[in-house]
Design a protein around this motif. Structure first.
Motif, mmCIF file in Angstrom:
data_model
loop_
_atom_site.group_PDB
_atom_site.id
_atom_site.type_symbol
_atom_site.label_atom_id
_atom_site.label_comp_id
_atom_site.label_asym_id
_atom_site.label_seq_id
_atom_site.Cartn_x
_atom_site.Cartn_y
_atom_site.Cartn_z
ATOM 1 N N THR A 2 -8.953 13.845 8.203
ATOM 2 C CA THR A 2 -7.752 13.712 9.034
ATOM 3 C C THR A 2 -6.714 12.774 8.423
ATOM 4 O O THR A 2 -5.810 12.326 9.119
ATOM 5 N N VAL A 3 -6.864 12.455 7.119
ATOM 6 C CA VAL A 3 -5.846 11.631 6.458
ATOM 7 C C VAL A 3 -5.242 12.401 5.285
ATOM 8 O O VAL A 3 -5.905 13.212 4.648
ATOM 9 N N LEU A 4 -3.964 12.138 5.037
ATOM 10 C CA LEU A 4 -3.234 12.781 3.940
ATOM 11 C C LEU A 4 -2.580 11.700 3.095
ATOM 12 O O LEU A 4 -1.835 10.871 3.634
ATOM 13 N N ALA A 5 -2.832 11.707 1.790
ATOM 14 C CA ALA A 5 -2.240 10.690 0.922
ATOM 15 C C ALA A 5 -0.728 10.891 0.819
ATOM 16 O O ALA A 5 -0.238 12.020 0.764
ATOM 17 N N LEU A 6 0.001 9.776 0.796
ATOM 18 C CA LEU A 6 1.456 9.809 0.635
ATOM 19 C C LEU A 6 1.802 9.405 -0.787
ATOM 20 O O LEU A 6 1.043 8.681 -1.422
ATOM 21 N N ARG B 222 -3.000 1.960 4.891
ATOM 22 C CA ARG B 222 -3.688 1.949 3.600
ATOM 23 C C ARG B 222 -5.193 1.967 3.830
ATOM 24 O O ARG B 222 -5.711 1.204 4.645
ATOM 25 N N ILE B 223 -5.889 2.844 3.110
ATOM 26 C CA ILE B 223 -7.346 2.897 3.225
ATOM 27 C C ILE B 223 -7.931 1.648 2.571
ATOM 28 O O ILE B 223 -7.601 1.328 1.427
ATOM 29 N N VAL B 224 -8.768 0.934 3.334
ATOM 30 C CA VAL B 224 -9.369 -0.284 2.778
ATOM 31 C C VAL B 224 -10.875 -0.145 2.603
ATOM 32 O O VAL B 224 -11.498 -0.948 1.906
ATOM 33 N N LYS C 112 -7.336 2.175 -1.154
ATOM 34 C CA LYS C 112 -5.968 1.884 -1.624
ATOM 35 C C LYS C 112 -5.007 3.052 -1.435
ATOM 36 O O LYS C 112 -3.800 2.883 -1.589
ATOM 37 N N ASP C 113 -5.506 4.258 -1.135
ATOM 38 C CA ASP C 113 -4.581 5.355 -0.817
ATOM 39 C C ASP C 113 -3.735 4.950 0.383
ATOM 40 O O ASP C 113 -4.260 4.423 1.369
ATOM 41 N N VAL C 114 -2.427 5.209 0.300
ATOM 42 C CA VAL C 114 -1.577 5.049 1.478
ATOM 43 C C VAL C 114 -1.472 6.425 2.126
ATOM 44 O O VAL C 114 -1.140 7.411 1.457
ATOM 45 N N LEU D 45 -11.656 3.568 6.808
ATOM 46 C CA LEU D 45 -11.039 2.494 7.588
ATOM 47 C C LEU D 45 -9.635 2.294 7.039
ATOM 48 O O LEU D 45 -9.452 2.073 5.838
ATOM 49 N N VAL D 46 -8.654 2.414 7.923
ATOM 50 C CA VAL D 46 -7.248 2.348 7.516
ATOM 51 C C VAL D 46 -6.629 1.064 8.048
ATOM 52 O O VAL D 46 -6.710 0.779 9.250
ATOM 53 N N GLN D 47 -6.031 0.281 7.145
ATOM 54 C CA GLN D 47 -5.220 -0.856 7.581
ATOM 55 C C GLN D 47 -3.869 -0.295 8.012
ATOM 56 O O GLN D 47 -3.160 0.326 7.205
ATOM 57 N N VAL D 48 -3.520 -0.472 9.270
ATOM 58 C CA VAL D 48 -2.300 0.143 9.797
ATOM 59 C C VAL D 48 -1.075 -0.583 9.236
ATOM 60 O O VAL D 48 -0.962 -1.807 9.329
ATOM 61 N N LEU D 49 -0.169 0.179 8.626
ATOM 62 C CA LEU D 49 1.090 -0.389 8.133
ATOM 63 C C LEU D 49 2.242 -0.062 9.076
ATOM 64 O O LEU D 49 3.236 -0.769 9.115
ATOM 65 N N ALA D 50 2.107 1.033 9.823
ATOM 66 C CA ALA D 50 3.157 1.407 10.772
ATOM 67 C C ALA D 50 2.568 2.314 11.845
ATOM 68 O O ALA D 50 1.739 3.169 11.550
ATOM 69 N N ALA D 51 3.002 2.093 13.090
ATOM 70 C CA ALA D 51 2.573 2.946 14.204
ATOM 71 C C ALA D 51 3.800 3.317 15.027
ATOM 72 O O ALA D 51 4.512 2.438 15.522
#
Ligand SMILES: [Zn+2]
Ligand SMILES: [Zn+2]
Length: 338
Positions: free
Chosen positions: A127-131, A64-66, A78-80, A28-34
């Motif tokens: 389908t997610v990649l850490a920044l 950010r993964i919550v 907590k990974d962004v 589950l990702v908290q969206v910071l930017a779209a």
């Protein structure tokens, strides 16, 4: 949570929705930017015309993964991350071949699954990649569609390399990323666009020259010593641009159409056989395309142009500005950070 939904009456509304719960292999990702992509305008048209059900758009997502599902081993809370909107099934022949862009059994965030115009989005762990910690999510989000699309067109399909002549037809948002990526490949780059401000932006992005379509043939000829272009990427997709693009190809040249056009174009087998040319349609992207695009951005060699940041509640106005041609580069929506 709150999300933006395209409604069947053509309106763009902020609505309350249940926050999705992650399945065993989901995050589950908290969206910071779209990022706000032109495709979103086409989706809005489709919903209004009844060709699609109401939907939550947004396929350029960073956040950010919550929360992680019980079987998640590839991501941590907590990974962004930047999220790839394609959610392939992971099991079909195409997925096993890593040609996940061709999976027909998966789904797509912002198309047929709720997307990033929301406070939270659910995605598969693959389908997610850490920044890196200091990477601005607003700059990362557009890599998910426009950045990765440019990379796939120029490198994965176009195979652009040192000393090649790469012609980019249509030097708007994605075209500017394509120019930067072609420069990273040490190719020579010619931008072609009818608009003067787009040609200026092309040169600022690193193109060796940028000309209107009427001067493209002569300039490509001069830049290649008469050999023609090695790669032509067509981001416009009209009969005029496709016809121009194919006329610029030299021996061994690759034409990469990116936009879905519907105007018929005469093509003979001789167009392909003479000089061994190839036409390669760019259809979505893979995680490999995205990962390599993110690496270029991390190293500072690819700079997404984000020209506007707006709160989620401004989605309707931002889409209107995009439709009216009032946004140069990329607009990004930023949900409230709770
Ligand atoms: Zn897009
Ligand atoms: Zn699949």
């Amino acid at each position: 949570m709150r999300a933006v939904r395209f409604e069947s009456d053509g309106s763009v509304k902020v609505v309350p929705m249940p926050t999705p719960g992650p399945g065993p292999e989901d995050v589950l990702v908290q969206v910071l930017a779209a990022g706000v992509c032109r495709t979103d305008l086409h989706l809005l048209d489709d919903v209004r015309a009844g060709r699609r059900e109401p939907l939550v758009p947004g396929h350029e997502i960073a956040g950010r993964i919550v929360k992680v599902g019980a079987d998640v081993y590839m991501a941590n809370p907590k990974d962004v991350v930047v999220v790839h909107f394609e959610q392939p099934c992971g099991e079909c022949r195409r997925c096993r071949q890593k040609k996940t862009n061709l999976c027909q059994r998966g789904s797509s965030l912002g198309f047929n699954e709720p997307g990033g115009y929301a406070e939270y989005v659910r995605a598969r762990q693959t389908t997610v990649l850490a920044l890196p910690p200091d990477f601005d999510p607003a700059l990362a989000a557009p890599l998910g569609c426009s950045g990765a699309t440019a990379f796939r067109a120029v490198v994965t399909l176009g195979q652009a390399e040192r000393e090649d002549l790469v012609v980019v037809v249509g030097t708007g948002g994605v075209g500017l990323s394509a120019i930067q990526i072609a420069r990273v490949q040490e190719a020579r780059v010619l931008g072609v666009d009818t608009r003067e401000e787009a040609r200026r932006a092309a040169v600022e992005a690193g193109a060796d020259a940028a000309v209107p379509p009427t001067e493209a043939a002569r300039t490509a000829e001069a830049m290649s010593g008469g050999a023609g272009a090695d790669v032509v990427v067509d981001f416009v997709g009209t009969a005029a641009t496709f016809t121009l693009a194919k006329s610029l190809l030299g021996y061994g040249g690759r034409l990469v159409p990116v936009a879905v056009g519907e105007e018929p174009i005469p093509v003979t087998s001789g167009d392909l056989v003479e000089g061994g040319k190839a036409y390669l349609g760019a259809y979505s992207t893979t995680m490999a395309d995205l990962a390599r695009t993110v690496a270029l951005a991390e190293s500072g060699r690819l700079k997404p142009v984000v020209s506007k940041r707006a709160p989620l509640s401004d989605a309707a106005r931002v889409l209107d500005d995009l439709a009216g041609g009032r946004i140069v580069g990329r607009a990004v929506l930023e949900p409230p950070r709770t």
